[in-house]
Design a protein around this motif. Structure first.
Motif, short mmCIF file in Angstrom:
data_model
loop_
_atom_site.label_atom_id
_atom_site.label_comp_id
_atom_site.label_asym_id
_atom_site.label_seq_id
_atom_site.Cartn_x
_atom_site.Cartn_y
_atom_site.Cartn_z
N GLY A 170 0.82 -1.21 0.00
CA GLY A 170 0.00 0.00 0.00
C GLY A 170 0.84 1.25 0.00
N VAL A 171 1.92 1.24 0.80
CA VAL A 171 2.82 2.40 0.85
C VAL A 171 3.45 2.65 -0.52
N LEU A 172 3.91 1.57 -1.16
CA LEU A 172 4.51 1.71 -2.49
C LEU A 172 3.49 2.25 -3.50
N ALA A 173 2.24 1.72 -3.40
CA ALA A 173 1.20 2.19 -4.32
C ALA A 173 0.91 3.67 -4.09
N VAL A 174 0.81 4.07 -2.81
CA VAL A 174 0.55 5.48 -2.50
C VAL A 174 1.71 6.34 -2.96
N LEU A 175 2.96 5.85 -2.75
CA LEU A 175 4.13 6.61 -3.19
C LEU A 175 4.13 6.78 -4.70
N PHE A 176 3.81 5.69 -5.41
CA PHE A 176 3.76 5.78 -6.87
C PHE A 176 2.71 6.79 -7.32
N MET A 177 1.53 6.72 -6.70
CA MET A 177 0.47 7.67 -7.06
C MET A 177 0.86 9.08 -6.68
N ALA A 178 1.52 9.24 -5.51
CA ALA A 178 1.94 10.58 -5.09
C ALA A 178 2.94 11.17 -6.07
N LEU A 179 3.88 10.33 -6.54
CA LEU A 179 4.85 10.81 -7.52
C LEU A 179 4.16 11.22 -8.82
N ALA A 180 3.22 10.35 -9.27
CA ALA A 180 2.53 10.64 -10.52
C ALA A 180 1.66 11.88 -10.40
N VAL A 181 0.86 11.94 -9.33
CA VAL A 181 -0.07 13.07 -9.16
C VAL A 181 0.70 14.37 -8.94
N SER A 182 1.74 14.31 -8.08
CA SER A 182 2.50 15.53 -7.81
C SER A 182 3.18 16.04 -9.07
N GLY A 183 3.74 15.10 -9.87
CA GLY A 183 4.37 15.54 -11.12
C GLY A 183 3.38 16.22 -12.04
N ARG A 184 2.17 15.63 -12.14
CA ARG A 184 1.15 16.22 -13.01
C ARG A 184 0.70 17.58 -12.48
N MET A 185 0.50 17.66 -11.15
CA MET A 185 0.05 18.92 -10.56
C MET A 185 1.10 20.02 -10.71
N VAL A 186 2.37 19.67 -10.43
CA VAL A 186 3.43 20.67 -10.53
C VAL A 186 3.59 21.13 -11.97
N ALA A 187 3.45 20.19 -12.92
CA ALA A 187 3.53 20.57 -14.33
C ALA A 187 2.42 21.56 -14.68
#
Length: 568
Positions: A295-312
């Protein structure tokens, strides 16, 4: 400078992405970990209670089975003692037949039988040894057996030299006491206890009140030490079975169960390492931790993806906002140029009129015959000089106008505040005269320079002074522009004697498209642009106003390090 600004932007976006990832991780993982921790705590407690309850039931049943085994063996001997007269039992052949029947019935549990008189002499014996006539008068088991109608001894070696215990029944026939005794196979008895085992480390054993082992433990134990000693000293237990958790001498945590046997004379101990007893729980916990890790890895993956999209998207929005700010700045500059156009046109018209008049005079002189006379030559030279002077004046005025209207130079540099103020006020001199407004400059000499874009800072001052002139209106008044050094800051003030701004509107004065001017006379962008420019330069802009007394705009800018301005 551009590379430094880009580096700052990249650092900002990296930090923003880290903060978004951290926020997502906290919001997602804290409830997950908290709920998982609560579930595991309840599961651990429930499983522990289940293990303890199972162990309680196990020891209770085995303890009852051991007691029943002993009482059954005693009952077998008691039946023989009551069924046959001592004279019959004294016949060793008869005694051997009875022993054979018992061994046949109970599978070798009984080792031998013996008839002992009240003096301790064994009258008859059936078994593997030759013990007829042996005197047991001094034996401990005999003395205790004589004091009771029936008796089960502790394990001892005795004449045999090997561990064993006896069951004995006392009878009174014809006024004489005699005892029928039997030796119980210690191996068969020990098997009942050794069969109580769970997991890899669970084992059971029996001790008497003296701390003497009655069965062989699977692992070495020292019953004279804690935690065994405290149970040996206790006369009774709070229940039929006591299950507790103790730390052993080896430093390991154990689950221990204790039950009383043989009327409280023996204690049945069972112990097992806690980790072994809860091994199934450990497996469940490992599985749960694996699920949490996934779950932590899944959340981290989603956090990386979502944060990258949001920051872009934020970066793209910032770029669009920057472009919009530049357009607003240009629009504000053009609006200011429009306001200055009338004054500039009149300002240029005067020197141009003089130049035209002088040019006509030269034409008249040229029509005369004696053009090159000494007297006319001096007049001719004067007229040409005047044309040059007025042409230079027009050039200076148009240069100032073009400099102000030129697109903003994004590169900041060290500039003289006082020079910039004087240049901006020169652009507004004509408008102020037409508006019957006196513009005053109170500039502190020797000010340090500031690091800014000259055109942007000039636009701020032009906008503020223009607004001040408009606020004064036809009644006339004064606008005072001042500069001073306060610590490491440069403070600029634009104060007018106009009608002032209502308090309710002060909080919105820097909002885009908000204006106090009549409809059609203001865009509401001037002060918003000023606010953006000053904050971009690392400064602050504020307003103070009272109705009927005027308004003061205060600009605070950081002084350029190590820079000083000569008095102008």
């Amino acid at each position: 400078m551009g590379g430094e600004r880009n580096g700052k932007h990249k650092n900002f976006y990296r930090q923003l992405r880290r903060n978004i990832i951290l926020a997502i991780m906290l919001v997602s993982l804290v409830p997950l970990l908290l709920s998982q921790g609560i579930v595991l705590a309840h599961l651990r407690e429930a499983y522990r209670e289940k293990v303890i309850a199972h162990l309680h039931e196990l020891i209770l049943k085995h303890g009852q089975g051991i007691d029943r085994y002993l009482t059954d063996r005693l009952a077998n001997i008691r039946l023989l003692a009551r069924a046959y007269d001592p004279a019959i039992l004294a016949d060793e052949e008869f005694l051997r037949r009875q022993l054979g029947l018992l061994r046949e019935e109970f599978g070798g549990v009984f080792v031998d039988l013996g008839l002992v008189d009240g003096e301790g002499k064994q009258l008859a014996y059936a078994g593997p040894l030759n013990l007829t006539g042996v005197d047991y008068s001094q034996a401990g088991w005999f003395k205790l057996a004589m004091a009771h109608d029936q008796f089960i001894s502790d394990v001892f070696t005795g004449l045999r030299g090997t561990p064993h215990f006896v069951v004995a029944v006392k009878q009174d026939r014809h006024g004489q006491d005699w005892i029928l005794r039997a030796t119980i196979d210690i191996e068969a008895f020990s098997f009942l206890v050794e069969n109580i085992r769970q997991g890899e480390t669970g084992f059971a054993f029996i001790v008497n009140r003296k701390g003497e082992l009655q069965t062989r433990p699977r692992f070495a134990v020292d019953v004279a030490r804690q935690p065994y000693a405290e149970f040996l000293r206790a006369k009774t237990l709070p229940g039929k079975v006591v299950v507790t958790e103790k730390r052993g001498q080896d430093g390991h945590d154990y689950i221990m169960a204790v039950s009383l046997l043989k009327g409280g004379q023996w204690l049945l101990f069972y112990q097992q390492e806690r980790s072994d007893a809860l091994s199934s729980l450990a497996g469940a916990e490992r599985l749960a931790m694996a699920v949490v890790a996934a779950g932590v890895l899944a959340v981290l993956f989603m956090a990386l993806a979502v944060s990258g999209r949001m920051v872009a998207r934020i970066a793209k929005s910032d770029e669009q906002k920057k472009l919009m700010d530049e357009r607003m700045l240009e629009a504000g500059r053009l609006a200011a140029v429009g306001e200055l156009a009338a004054g500039i046109a009149h300002e240029i018209n005067n020197p141009v009129a003089i130049m035209v008049e002088e040019a006509g005079w030269l034409e008249d002189l040229l029509e005369e015959d004696d053009v090159v006379s000494n007297a006319d030559r001096a007049e001719f030279e004067r007229a040409l000089a005047q044309i040059k002077t007025q042409g230079a004046r027009c050039k200076g005025i148009t240069h100032k106008l073009l400099s102000f209207a030129r697109k903003t130079d994004p590169e900041a540099r060290e500039i003289s505040v006082n020079e910039m103020i004087q240049e901006a006020l020169s652009l507004l001199a004509q408008k102020s005269r037409y508006a019957n407004v006196k513009i005053q400059a109170r500039l502190q000499p020797g000010l340090p320079s500031v690091k800014a874009s000259p055109s942007e800072l000039q636009q701020v001052l032009v906008n503020l002074v223009n607004n001040a002139v408009d606020a004064i209106g036809a009644a006339g008044g004064a606008v005072t522009v001042s500069s001073e050094r306060v610590g490491d800051k440069i403070v600029l003030k634009v104060a007018d004697t106009g009608k002032g701004i209502p308090e309710a509107e002060l909080s919105r004065i820097f909002d885009p498209f908000f204006t106090t001017k009549p409809v059609g006379q203001g865009t509401g962008l001037g002060l918003s642009i000023c606010y953006g420019i000053i904050h971009k330069l690392g400064g602050q802009i504020s307003v103070e106003s009272q109705l009927g007394q005027g308004t003061t705009f205060v600009i605070t800018l950081p002084a350029a390090s190590g820079a000083a301005e000569d008095h102008k």
